[in-house]
Write a protein that holds these residues in place. Structure first.
Motif, mmCIF file in Angstrom:
data_model
loop_
_atom_site.group_PDB
_atom_site.id
_atom_site.type_symbol
_atom_site.label_atom_id
_atom_site.label_comp_id
_atom_site.label_asym_id
_atom_site.label_seq_id
_atom_site.Cartn_x
_atom_site.Cartn_y
_atom_site.Cartn_z
ATOM 1 N N PRO A 80 5.519 15.899 -5.652
ATOM 2 C CA PRO A 80 6.852 15.608 -6.477
ATOM 3 C C PRO A 80 7.337 14.013 -6.137
ATOM 4 N N PRO A 81 7.790 13.848 -4.629
ATOM 5 C CA PRO A 81 8.314 12.614 -4.650
ATOM 6 C C PRO A 81 7.439 11.215 -4.933
ATOM 7 N N CYS A 82 6.258 11.548 -4.841
ATOM 8 C CA CYS A 82 5.152 10.429 -5.317
ATOM 9 C C CYS A 82 5.343 10.245 -6.592
ATOM 10 N N ILE A 83 5.058 11.182 -7.278
ATOM 11 C CA ILE A 83 5.380 11.155 -8.839
ATOM 12 C C ILE A 83 6.678 10.470 -9.344
ATOM 13 N N ALA A 84 7.708 10.735 -8.455
ATOM 14 C CA ALA A 84 9.181 10.285 -8.850
ATOM 15 C C ALA A 84 9.095 8.715 -8.605
ATOM 16 N N GLU A 85 8.587 8.215 -7.710
ATOM 17 C CA GLU A 85 8.774 6.796 -7.306
ATOM 18 C C GLU A 85 7.643 5.707 -8.161
ATOM 19 N N MET A 86 6.591 6.613 -8.558
ATOM 20 C CA MET A 86 5.481 5.681 -9.274
ATOM 21 C C MET A 86 6.129 4.891 -10.624
ATOM 22 N N PRO A 87 6.913 5.134 -11.335
ATOM 23 C CA PRO A 87 7.272 4.345 -12.502
ATOM 24 C C PRO A 87 8.172 2.960 -11.973
ATOM 25 N N ASN A 88 8.676 3.058 -10.842
ATOM 26 C CA ASN A 88 9.407 1.922 -10.608
ATOM 27 C C ASN A 88 8.136 1.223 -9.730
ATOM 28 N N MET B 218 0.588 -1.081 -0.047
ATOM 29 C CA MET B 218 -0.004 -0.068 0.046
ATOM 30 C C MET B 218 0.930 1.142 -0.171
ATOM 31 N N ASN B 219 0.559 2.228 -1.104
ATOM 32 C CA ASN B 219 1.276 3.516 -1.189
ATOM 33 C C ASN B 219 0.352 4.490 -0.990
ATOM 34 N N ILE B 220 0.416 5.174 -0.014
ATOM 35 C CA ILE B 220 -0.307 6.558 0.066
ATOM 36 C C ILE B 220 0.416 7.782 -0.596
ATOM 37 N N TRP B 221 -0.392 8.319 -1.504
ATOM 38 C CA TRP B 221 0.444 9.393 -2.588
ATOM 39 C C TRP B 221 -0.613 10.357 -2.774
#
Length: 211
Positions: A109-117, A101-104
């Motif tokens: 910006p950090p949420c957007i940064a880690e989403m592709p991975n 579970m990821n809260i975003w």
């Protein structure tokens, strides 16, 4: 000759940067720009997600202990979510699965940064034994979240809270990621962005799922 004639070369560098950031802010692109920079940071490998050492290789005793608490209350019991189709989903319906579970939020910006991975991790390990819950806490509403997900082409399951977050999911940071065992226990919590598309995280999730 006018020595005070205006020239763009005379504009201070800080003023140029301020103007650029102002344009990005007014157009709503500043979040994407910052996210891209932070994505480069993730690519260096210095922000890999932590995996609890005691759970990297669960032994038979650990599995037996987990089975003993299988009927206990799940973390997030009673919490209701809504998917992007408007269907209400009870968090407890995920009991028996490993939950990532990821809260975003779209403004983060950090949420957007880690989403592709996270999408890459989902492509590799998502199954009927491992559930992904990408929980958006955007206050702007579901339509904005849907537009963002559609634009990016993400396929992991996205939800929004249908009520107040349970206390056990509170955090001082966003994004925050939880990994929950099939028995409903929080076994890992990561505050701030990280790269989850690593062999360690993949093995950790699959090991708990018994794959």
């Amino acid at each position: 000759m006018n020595k005070n004639k205006f020239s763009i070369k005379n504009i201070p560098g800080w003023a140029v940067m301020l103007a650029i950031f102002g344009v990005l802010y007014l157009t709503g692109l500043h979040t994407e720009a910052i996210g891209q920079v932070q994505r480069l940071l993730l690519a260096t490998g210095i922000k890999n997600a932590d995996v609890p050492e005691t759970l990297q290789n669960p032994d038979a005793n650990a599995v037996a202990d987990a089975a003993a608490v299988a009927n206990s209350e799940m973390a997030g019991a009673g919490f209701q979510m809504v998917d992007l189709d408007g269907k209400q989903v009870g968090f407890e319906s995920l009991k028996g699965k490993v939950v990532f579970m990821n809260i975003w939020a779209t403004w983060c910006p950090p949420c957007i940064a880690e989403m592709p991975n996270i999408q890459k991790l989902y492509d590799k390990v998502g199954s009927d034994k491992i559930a992904f819950v990408m929980l958006s806490v955007d206050e702007a509403g579901m339509e904005k979240v849907k537009r963002f997900i559609d634009k990016k082409g993400y396929t992991f399951p996205v939800y929004m809270p249908a009520g107040q977050l349970p206390q056990e999911f509170y955090s001082n940071a966003i994004p925050t990621t939880f990994i929950i065992s099939p028995e409903g226990k929080i076994v890992a919590k990561q505050e701030g962005m990280a790269d989850y598309n690593t062999p360690e995280v993949q093995e950790f999730l699959q090991g708990m799922a018994g794959k």
